[in-house]
Design an enzyme around this catalytic site. Sequence first.
Site, PDB file in Angstrom:
ATOM      1  N   HIS A 219      79.570  84.577  40.081  1.00 41.92           N
ATOM      2  CA  HIS A 219      80.147  84.662  38.740  1.00 41.92           C
ATOM      3  C   HIS A 219      80.551  83.269  38.281  1.00 41.92           C
ATOM      4  O   HIS A 219      80.612  82.312  39.067  1.00 41.92           O
ATOM      5  CB  HIS A 219      81.331  85.635  38.677  1.00 41.92           C
ATOM      6  CG  HIS A 219      82.500  85.295  39.551  1.00 41.92           C
ATOM      7  ND1 HIS A 219      83.360  84.242  39.285  1.00 41.92           N
ATOM      8  CD2 HIS A 219      82.965  85.878  40.688  1.00 41.92           C
ATOM      9  CE1 HIS A 219      84.308  84.201  40.210  1.00 41.92           C
ATOM     10  NE2 HIS A 219      84.089  85.173  41.080  1.00 41.92           N
ATOM     11  N   CYS A 235      83.815  85.101  46.837  1.00 43.06           N
ATOM     12  CA  CYS A 235      82.738  85.033  45.853  1.00 43.06           C
ATOM     13  C   CYS A 235      82.227  83.598  45.702  1.00 43.06           C
ATOM     14  O   CYS A 235      82.835  82.642  46.179  1.00 43.06           O
ATOM     15  CB  CYS A 235      83.208  85.556  44.504  1.00 43.06           C
ATOM     16  SG  CYS A 235      83.227  87.356  44.394  1.00 43.06           S
TER      17      CYS A 235
END
Length: 259
Positions: A219, A235
Amino acid sequence: MPLDAPYRLIGAVLVATSLVASTPAGVAASPVALASAASITATALPQATTFTELSGLPQDTDTFGKLSGVVVHPTRAVAVYASPGGKPAATLPAKQLGSQTWVPVVEGRKGWYRVLLPSKPNHVTGWIKAEGLKKARSRYRAIVKLGTRQLTVMNASKKLGTWTVAVGGPETPTPAGRTFMLALMSPKKKTYSPLILPLGTHSATLDTFGGGPGTVAFHGWPDRKVFGKAVTHGCIRVPARALKVLAGLPLGTPVLIAP
């Protein structure tokens, strides 16, 4: 083998969803916070989704090997087996997080494919019958090198770009090994990233995050100062251009996270 038409469209479709929790810019928000309300209708067998933990299925033993790029899509829920012809241990649904389910093939036998699954534990695989599946080949792959904090996206032998990214911190490392692009999600509310790209892997240190299962994802991030650092909860935070390129990859595309 060129991608068939339905598969070619997947990477370009944005799926509006409320599964990603809205997080103000600057607030740590990885692994992806997937709302537990996205539970799947209960069946006699557990479903192979990012929300479930499976048992009795084989592990991927070649965790850093190069995948062939062959991917398959069940047009309806199919049984998952520990071995061809055995008893079913789970079901693989036709959709995941609002996107079609495309999973990479790690092994094939006559009438069967062993595929990577998006469930816990990481690197879990299962056998599914070849009959009734859509099959394609992704020429693309994404490679993340944790040590240098670099992301490279390839189209066959052509490099589409290399970017400096942010990865998991010492206490919440990004899990290494081969995985795949699981879904493409567009948050309904303004948040830290315009797109979320969940992968078929989970944090090894966080059982849950934000009410969800600790799913690791690509992301964006509003503060460019994080790039090049090991600061996330698992992440992979990427620059805007990298996010755009990743969002164009077909689902099921192999992702290698190397030490």
